[in-house]
Scaffold this motif. Structure first.
Motif, PDB file in Angstrom:
ATOM      1  N   VAL A   1       6.676 -18.486  22.289  1.00 36.83           N
ATOM      2  CA  VAL A   1       6.369 -19.894  22.581  1.00 36.83           C
ATOM      3  C   VAL A   1       7.369 -20.792  21.881  1.00 36.83           C
ATOM      4  CG1 VAL A   1       4.681 -21.755  22.260  1.00 36.83           C
ATOM      5  CG2 VAL A   1       3.902 -19.481  22.969  1.00 36.83           C
TER       6      VAL A   1
ATOM      7  N   GLY B   1      10.571 -21.373  23.547  1.00 33.98           N
ATOM      8  CA  GLY B   1      10.545 -22.200  24.748  1.00 33.98           C
ATOM      9  C   GLY B   1      10.098 -21.501  26.009  1.00 33.98           C
ATOM     10  N   LEU B   2       9.605 -20.263  25.917  1.00 31.11           N
ATOM     11  CA  LEU B   2       9.190 -19.538  27.101  1.00 31.11           C
ATOM     12  C   LEU B   2       7.834 -20.033  27.599  1.00 31.11           C
ATOM     13  CD1 LEU B   2      11.418 -17.644  25.889  1.00 31.11           C
ATOM     14  CD2 LEU B   2      10.128 -15.733  26.884  1.00 31.11           C
ATOM     15  N   GLU B   3       7.665 -20.031  28.928  1.00 34.10           N
ATOM     16  CA  GLU B   3       6.384 -20.371  29.526  1.00 34.10           C
ATOM     17  C   GLU B   3       5.463 -19.157  29.486  1.00 34.10           C
ATOM     18  OE1 GLU B   3       5.523 -23.313  30.436  1.00 34.10           O
ATOM     19  OE2 GLU B   3       7.486 -24.251  30.153  1.00 34.10           O
ATOM     20  N   THR B   4       4.188 -19.395  29.793  1.00 37.77           N
ATOM     21  CA  THR B   4       3.192 -18.331  29.694  1.00 37.77           C
ATOM     22  C   THR B   4       3.560 -17.119  30.539  1.00 37.77           C
ATOM     23  OG1 THR B   4       1.451 -19.963  29.290  1.00 37.77           O
ATOM     24  CG2 THR B   4       0.749 -17.773  29.975  1.00 37.77           C
ATOM     25  N   ALA B   5       3.967 -17.345  31.788  1.00 35.44           N
ATOM     26  CA  ALA B   5       4.323 -16.227  32.676  1.00 35.44           C
ATOM     27  C   ALA B   5       5.539 -15.473  32.153  1.00 35.44           C
ATOM     28  CB  ALA B   5       4.584 -16.748  34.082  1.00 35.44           C
ATOM     29  N   GLU B   6       6.489 -16.188  31.567  1.00 39.23           N
ATOM     30  CA  GLU B   6       7.681 -15.534  31.021  1.00 39.23           C
ATOM     31  C   GLU B   6       7.326 -14.679  29.810  1.00 39.23           C
ATOM     32  OE1 GLU B   6      11.240 -18.692  31.994  1.00 39.23           O
ATOM     33  OE2 GLU B   6       9.777 -19.249  30.442  1.00 39.23           O
TER      34      GLU B   6
ATOM     35  N   VAL C   1      -0.827 -12.488  32.307  1.00 38.47           N
ATOM     36  CA  VAL C   1      -0.831 -13.908  31.962  1.00 38.47           C
ATOM     37  C   VAL C   1      -2.155 -14.269  31.285  1.00 38.47           C
ATOM     38  CG1 VAL C   1      -0.877 -16.247  32.929  1.00 38.47           C
ATOM     39  CG2 VAL C   1       0.798 -14.576  33.758  1.00 38.47           C
TER      40      VAL C   1
ATOM     41  N   LYS D   1      -2.796 -16.123  27.605  1.00 37.10           N
ATOM     42  CA  LYS D   1      -3.634 -17.318  27.460  1.00 37.10           C
ATOM     43  C   LYS D   1      -4.763 -17.066  26.469  1.00 37.10           C
ATOM     44  CE  LYS D   1      -2.785 -19.302  32.052  1.00 37.10           C
ATOM     45  NZ  LYS D   1      -3.400 -19.647  33.365  1.00 37.10           N
TER      46      LYS D   1
ATOM     47  N   ARG E   1      -0.955 -25.290  21.504  1.00 35.40           N
ATOM     48  CA  ARG E   1       0.029 -24.240  21.215  1.00 35.40           C
ATOM     49  C   ARG E   1       1.149 -24.744  20.307  1.00 35.40           C
ATOM     50  NH1 ARG E   1       2.883 -21.846  26.285  1.00 35.40           N
ATOM     51  NH2 ARG E   1       0.743 -21.445  26.892  1.00 35.40           N
TER      52      ARG E   1
END
Length: 218
Positions: A169, A172-177, A186, A190, A205
């Motif tokens: 996190v 800078g990665l998104e949840t799916a990444e 996913v 979460k 977060r």
């Protein structure tokens, strides 16, 4: 008269009793009396992706059972409870490091107690037998100074998989990444983030990342 919880709202629980089918059948039989718990398989959907609690049954803590705890922590969103015949203070710390957030002694594993602890753990709580908890709290200062960080237990409040997620996190990665990079679902990502923010009373977060950085985990 007991009211029945709708099936879709029940706590989804999987059981790993290793090579002990009698213990497995016994736990299943006890949980069958509950109106708020549904027993699921690790391998059957909606099993691994949606599990809330996993019961790991054993007589003692050994490397095989620790490996099971680590696998559950790594591959599912479930919180693990160790149902154990006997456990020493020395064996407790590796079990917690491997992902157990609850411990129940077999002699205390009545249907009511099992159901109560499962509900606590499903809501991001934890449980230890009172005697073990008291001893752990009195010795936690010394353990923090001597236990190697690589064992996976962060006494500041973060588990190893939580640190792994928050580090990504922070990158800078998104949840799916994050899910793709770690090989998890996913939903698991979460749940990990929600578990951290709820348990440590963090706002979001970003606050969780700031906490992890302040505590020196990332």
């Amino acid at each position: 008269m007991r009211t029945h919880t709708p099936l879709r709202e029940r706590i989804l629980v999987a059981i790993d009793a290793g090579r002990d089918p009698i213990s497995y059948a016994g736990i299943v039989g006890q949980l069958a009396q509950s109106t708020s718990i549904e027993v699921a398989s690790f391998d059957h959907e909606p099993g691994a992706s949606f599990l809330q609690v996993a019961l790991v049954v054993a007589e003692v803590v050994d490397e095989e059972r620790l490996s099971v705890l680590r696998r559950i922590q790594r591959t599912t969103s479930a919180q693990s409870i160790l149902v154990i015949g006997s456990i020493t203070e020395q064996a407790l710390l590796p079990a917690l490091a491997a992902g157990a957030v609850g411990v129940i002694l077999r002699e205390q594993a009545t249907p009511g107690h099992l159901e109560s602890v499962i509900n606590v753990v499903a809501n991001q709580g934890g449980h230890l037998p009172p005697a073990l908890l008291a001893n752990l709290l009195t010795k936690v200062g010394r353990v923090q100074d001597t236990a190697p960080a690589s064992r996976g237990l962060a006494f500041a409040g973060l588990q190893e998989r939580e640190v792994d997620v928050l580090r990504l996190v922070a990158d800078g990665l998104e949840t799916a990444e994050i899910a793709a990079k770690l090989g998890w679902s996913v939903r698991t990502i979460k749940n990990v983030i929600q578990g951290v923010t709820t348990r440590l009373q963090l706002r979001n977060r970003a606050h969780a990342v700031a906490y992890a950085m302040r505590e020196g985990h990332i």
